[in-house]
Write a protein that holds these residues in place. Structure first.
Motif, PDB file in Angstrom:
ATOM      1  N   LEU A  62      35.133  -8.969  94.121  1.00 48.75           N
ATOM      2  CA  LEU A  62      36.092  -9.266  93.058  1.00 48.75           C
ATOM      3  C   LEU A  62      36.475  -7.944  92.396  1.00 48.75           C
ATOM      4  CD1 LEU A  62      37.571 -11.210  91.073  1.00 48.75           C
ATOM      5  CD2 LEU A  62      35.458 -11.234  89.729  1.00 48.75           C
ATOM      6  N   VAL A  63      37.768  -7.636  92.354  1.00 44.39           N
ATOM      7  CA  VAL A  63      38.269  -6.370  91.813  1.00 44.39           C
ATOM      8  C   VAL A  63      39.046  -6.639  90.528  1.00 44.39           C
ATOM      9  CG1 VAL A  63      39.767  -4.387  92.226  1.00 44.39           C
ATOM     10  CG2 VAL A  63      38.372  -5.301  94.094  1.00 44.39           C
ATOM     11  N   THR A  64      38.643  -5.985  89.429  1.00 47.53           N
ATOM     12  CA  THR A  64      39.317  -6.161  88.144  1.00 47.53           C
ATOM     13  C   THR A  64      40.660  -5.447  88.118  1.00 47.53           C
ATOM     14  OG1 THR A  64      37.260  -6.442  86.926  1.00 47.53           O
ATOM     15  CG2 THR A  64      39.167  -5.706  85.660  1.00 47.53           C
ATOM     16  N   ARG A  65      40.647  -4.142  88.430  1.00 45.03           N
ATOM     17  CA  ARG A  65      41.905  -3.395  88.426  1.00 45.03           C
ATOM     18  C   ARG A  65      41.773  -2.148  89.288  1.00 45.03           C
ATOM     19  NH1 ARG A  65      43.114   0.272  83.144  1.00 45.03           N
ATOM     20  NH2 ARG A  65      41.016   0.853  82.521  1.00 45.03           N
ATOM     21  N   LEU A  66      42.913  -1.468  89.515  1.00 45.06           N
ATOM     22  CA  LEU A  66      42.983  -0.278  90.346  1.00 45.06           C
ATOM     23  C   LEU A  66      43.582   0.858  89.534  1.00 45.06           C
ATOM     24  CD1 LEU A  66      44.559  -1.997  93.484  1.00 45.06           C
ATOM     25  CD2 LEU A  66      42.121  -1.564  93.092  1.00 45.06           C
ATOM     26  N   TRP A  67      43.280   2.089  89.936  1.00 47.55           N
ATOM     27  CA  TRP A  67      43.904   3.232  89.261  1.00 47.55           C
ATOM     28  C   TRP A  67      43.965   4.415  90.218  1.00 47.55           C
ATOM     29  CZ3 TRP A  67      41.497   7.641  86.370  1.00 47.55           C
ATOM     30  CH2 TRP A  67      40.215   7.937  86.824  1.00 47.55           C
ATOM     31  N   TYR A  68      44.637   5.471  89.747  1.00 47.99           N
ATOM     32  CA  TYR A  68      44.782   6.705  90.522  1.00 47.99           C
ATOM     33  C   TYR A  68      45.377   6.387  91.898  1.00 47.99           C
ATOM     34  CZ  TYR A  68      43.717  11.689  90.663  1.00 47.99           C
ATOM     35  OH  TYR A  68      43.826  13.066  90.679  1.00 47.99           O
ATOM     36  N   THR A  69      46.372   5.505  91.902  1.00 47.86           N
ATOM     37  CA  THR A  69      46.976   5.057  93.148  1.00 47.86           C
ATOM     38  C   THR A  69      48.173   5.920  93.513  1.00 47.86           C
ATOM     39  OG1 THR A  69      48.279   3.454  91.890  1.00 47.86           O
ATOM     40  CG2 THR A  69      46.246   2.655  92.899  1.00 47.86           C
ATOM     41  N   ASN A  70      48.419   6.061  94.815  1.00 48.74           N
ATOM     42  CA  ASN A  70      49.580   6.820  95.270  1.00 48.74           C
ATOM     43  C   ASN A  70      49.853   6.500  96.732  1.00 48.74           C
ATOM     44  OD1 ASN A  70      51.759   8.534  95.035  1.00 48.74           O
ATOM     45  ND2 ASN A  70      50.559  10.240  94.235  1.00 48.74           N
ATOM     46  N   ILE A  71      51.130   6.562  97.098  1.00 48.09           N
ATOM     47  CA  ILE A  71      51.524   6.351  98.486  1.00 48.09           C
ATOM     48  C   ILE A  71      51.200   7.593  99.303  1.00 48.09           C
ATOM     49  CG2 ILE A  71      53.522   6.178 100.011  1.00 48.09           C
ATOM     50  CD1 ILE A  71      52.848   3.509  99.037  1.00 48.09           C
ATOM     51  N   VAL A  72      50.505   7.404 100.407  1.00 50.84           N
ATOM     52  CA  VAL A  72      50.178   8.494 101.324  1.00 50.84           C
ATOM     53  C   VAL A  72      51.254   8.634 102.394  1.00 50.84           C
ATOM     54  CG1 VAL A  72      48.478   9.335 103.007  1.00 50.84           C
ATOM     55  CG2 VAL A  72      47.712   8.170 100.925  1.00 50.84           C
ATOM     56  N   ASP A  73      51.747   7.497 102.897  1.00 55.04           N
ATOM     57  CA  ASP A  73      52.737   7.514 103.974  1.00 55.04           C
ATOM     58  C   ASP A  73      53.702   6.359 103.763  1.00 55.04           C
ATOM     59  OD1 ASP A  73      54.124   7.923 106.355  1.00 55.04           O
ATOM     60  OD2 ASP A  73      52.718   6.696 107.508  1.00 55.04           O
ATOM     61  N   ARG A  74      54.977   6.660 103.501  1.00 59.24           N
ATOM     62  CA  ARG A  74      55.955   5.633 103.199  1.00 59.24           C
ATOM     63  C   ARG A  74      56.349   4.812 104.424  1.00 59.24           C
ATOM     64  NH1 ARG A  74      58.426   5.686  98.197  1.00 59.24           N
ATOM     65  NH2 ARG A  74      57.620   7.313  96.825  1.00 59.24           N
ATOM     66  N   LYS A  75      56.242   5.376 105.604  1.00 53.91           N
ATOM     67  CA  LYS A  75      56.649   4.619 106.788  1.00 53.91           C
ATOM     68  C   LYS A  75      55.644   3.522 107.128  1.00 53.91           C
ATOM     69  CE  LYS A  75      59.278   5.816 109.938  1.00 53.91           C
ATOM     70  NZ  LYS A  75      59.983   6.289 111.158  1.00 53.91           N
ATOM     71  N   SER A  76      54.392   3.763 106.825  1.00 51.09           N
ATOM     72  CA  SER A  76      53.383   2.722 107.077  1.00 51.09           C
ATOM     73  C   SER A  76      52.937   2.016 105.799  1.00 51.09           C
ATOM     74  CB  SER A  76      52.157   3.336 107.766  1.00 51.09           C
ATOM     75  OG  SER A  76      51.490   4.236 106.896  1.00 51.09           O
ATOM     76  N   LEU A  77      53.486   2.442 104.655  1.00 50.43           N
ATOM     77  CA  LEU A  77      53.094   1.913 103.340  1.00 50.43           C
ATOM     78  C   LEU A  77      51.595   2.070 103.094  1.00 50.43           C
ATOM     79  CD1 LEU A  77      55.219  -1.323 102.748  1.00 50.43           C
ATOM     80  CD2 LEU A  77      55.626   0.991 101.930  1.00 50.43           C
ATOM     81  N   LEU A  78      51.044   3.207 103.516  1.00 51.78           N
ATOM     82  CA  LEU A  78      49.630   3.480 103.281  1.00 51.78           C
ATOM     83  C   LEU A  78      49.440   3.935 101.841  1.00 51.78           C
ATOM     84  CD1 LEU A  78      46.744   3.750 104.383  1.00 51.78           C
ATOM     85  CD2 LEU A  78      47.318   6.113 105.031  1.00 51.78           C
ATOM     86  N   LEU A  79      48.635   3.170 101.099  1.00 50.14           N
ATOM     87  CA  LEU A  79      48.364   3.441  99.687  1.00 50.14           C
ATOM     88  C   LEU A  79      46.901   3.802  99.532  1.00 50.14           C
ATOM     89  CD1 LEU A  79      49.685   3.130  96.735  1.00 50.14           C
ATOM     90  CD2 LEU A  79      48.397   0.987  96.656  1.00 50.14           C
ATOM     91  N   THR A  80      46.621   4.803  98.690  1.00 53.45           N
ATOM     92  CA  THR A  80      45.242   5.144  98.364  1.00 53.45           C
ATOM     93  C   THR A  80      45.023   4.977  96.867  1.00 53.45           C
ATOM     94  OG1 THR A  80      43.484   6.781  98.688  1.00 53.45           O
ATOM     95  CG2 THR A  80      45.606   7.615  97.942  1.00 53.45           C
ATOM     96  N   GLY A  81      43.769   4.812  96.496  1.00 51.24           N
ATOM     97  CA  GLY A  81      43.434   4.666  95.086  1.00 51.24           C
ATOM     98  C   GLY A  81      41.971   4.308  94.914  1.00 51.24           C
ATOM     99  N   LEU A  82      41.612   3.993  93.679  1.00 48.90           N
ATOM    100  CA  LEU A  82      40.225   3.663  93.338  1.00 48.90           C
ATOM    101  C   LEU A  82      40.176   2.358  92.558  1.00 48.90           C
ATOM    102  CD1 LEU A  82      39.258   7.211  92.085  1.00 48.90           C
ATOM    103  CD2 LEU A  82      38.224   6.122  94.061  1.00 48.90           C
TER     104      LEU A  82
END
Length: 444
Positions: free
Chosen positions: A353-373
């Motif tokens: 169960l995840v409350t919220r996310l932060w420090y998110t950013n797109i790594v690759d727009r063609k694959s919609l790869l998102l990173t974060g914590l």
């Protein structure tokens, strides 16, 4: 500084009267903000700010020069107009140049309330007190910020357009930590109308999430079934909608580009449960009526039952492609379902169960790869029960895969964005499979 429509128009008219350019646009924005930060049972900072900014853009021979100032006296305005024209003459011709818009018809966006706009420090202190009192009651340390704002935006052109909008805002963000400072929980809300902010609920949720004294467990990286609370869903949906831009798709630089050329408009790309809409008249999460460059926001779906129906289109790209311009939106509503958060948890054999996310950013727009914590409250689920708090994780997740693998949705609700930014997204809790946690994080 908070300007009325008449005051803003008077300043805009003064600028346009001085302009010697082929065309001219004027943007004026500003407002009044006050905030109260609190920590460990007491107020730490009270801040009040007032600001306003004038941006003048002069159009000369297919070139646009811009100059900004925070002064509105005749001398400052004259200097800013002259400087913007000087800059325009120094620039190369813009191949994407479009002339300013003329008068437009705008709908109504209900985002202003006099009572909220006139809130004082005591209202912020009362919201903070609800959190502090709940923390003291169950034995956790509480931290957070309460903010109110009233903001305005005005836009005018030499072609006869004048648009003005205002909004009032209140938000409360609360974090609770156990006394060992080894675990945290969070809750928050943002509203345009103060009577819709439930500070007591925020206090209860944040403190209940933070009141765990057992040592958090570590989870090994891998793909897991995940229950995302609405704030976490919002963060993921925000990045999805932010990448839905027509030019990038048409030029093959986007996830929304067809392999044979063009955009994937009309294609079923996501799970049929996914619908994301933007609407200035939406009662839960209204978008502004006036978009970038004065383009009106209209009610429209960007994704409808998994089908991509709309992409953002700048005026320049709309002119080249002979389509309607569609402005970027800050606010959206992701449609939900009728599965409760508790029922989602009960359906999970092993997951998070995840409350919220932060420090998110797109790594690759063609694959919609998102990173974060993850942040402020992960919980391990086993056999349909929350069994332990769980340390934070970094994730690397392709959004196309995520939103194609929705297992359940809860009711849609308004989620938190910081006051002053004008954000008003709404999203449901969401159950997904195969969410990719890539590494452990030592932060709490």
């Amino acid at each position: 500084m908070f300007l009325s429509s008449d005051d803003a128009k008077s300043i805009a008219d003064k600028v346009l009267a001085r302009s010697k350019a082929d065309a001219c646009t004027v943007q004026i924005h500003g407002g009044l903000d006050q905030s109260l930060r609190f920590a460990r049972a007491g107020a730490t900072t009270n801040l009040a700010t007032a600001e306003a900014n004038l941006r003048i853009s002069s159009h000369i021979g297919g070139r646009i020069g811009s100059c900004s100032t925070s002064r509105f006296d005749d001398e400052a305005v004259a200097a800013a107009v002259a400087r913007s024209e000087e800059i325009a003459r120094l620039l190369p011709v813009d191949p994407d140049y479009v002339a300013p818009l003329g008068p437009q018809n705008y709908g109504f966006s209900d985002r202003y309330d006099d009572a909220t706009a006139n809130l004082r420090l005591d209202a912020l202190a009362d919201a903070a007190a609800r959190v502090i009192e709940e923390g003291a009651r169950i034995g956790v340390d509480t931290f957070g910020c309460a903010t109110t704002a009233r903001r305005f935006n005005a836009y005018a052109t030499s072609a006869g357009l004048f648009a003005y909008e205002r909004r009032s805002e209140i938000d409360l963000s609360a974090t609770a930590r156990n006394r060992a400072d080894a675990w945290s929980g969070w809750a928050g809300a943002h509203q345009f109308f103060a009577d819709r902010l439930d500070a007591e609920r925020i206090a209860r949720v944040a403190c209940a999430k933070g009141a765990h004294d057992v040592t958090p467990v570590d989870l090994e990286p891998g793909a897991y079934t995940v229950v995302l609370e609405p704030e976490a869903t919002t963060e993921l949906a925000f990045w999805l909608i932010r990448t839905m831009e027509a030019r990038a798709a048409d030029e093959g630089r986007s996830f929304f580009a067809r392999s044979g050329g063009g955009a994937r408009l009309g294609e079923k790309v996501f799970d049929e449960q996914l619908t994301i809409r933007v609407d200035p008249a939406d009662p839960l999460a209204p978008e502004a009526a006036v978009g970038y460059e004065g383009v009106p926001h209209r009610a429209r779906a960007f994704v409808e039952n998994g089908v991509v129906t709309t992409l953002y289109r700048s005026r320049a790209w709309a002119q080249k492609t002979e389509f309607e311009p569609i402005p970027f939106a800050q606010n959206f509503v992701m449609s939900g379902g009728d599965v409760s958060l508790d029922d989602m948890v009960r359906s999970v054999r092993r997951g998070v169960l995840v409350t919220r996310l932060w420090y998110t950013n797109i790594v690759d727009r063609k694959s919609l790869l998102l990173t974060g914590l993850t942040r402020d409250g992960n919980f391990l689920i086993e056999n349909g029960r929350i069994v332990a708090p769980m340390r934070n994780m970094r994730f690397n997740q392709r959004l196309g895969e995520l939103f194609s693998n929705i297992k359940a949705l809860g009711p849609t609700r308004r989620t938190w964005r910081a006051a002053g930014e004008g954000g008003a997204p709404a999203a449901p809790a969401m159950l997904v499979e195969g969410f990719n946690f890539s590494s452990k994080s030592s932060g709490i």
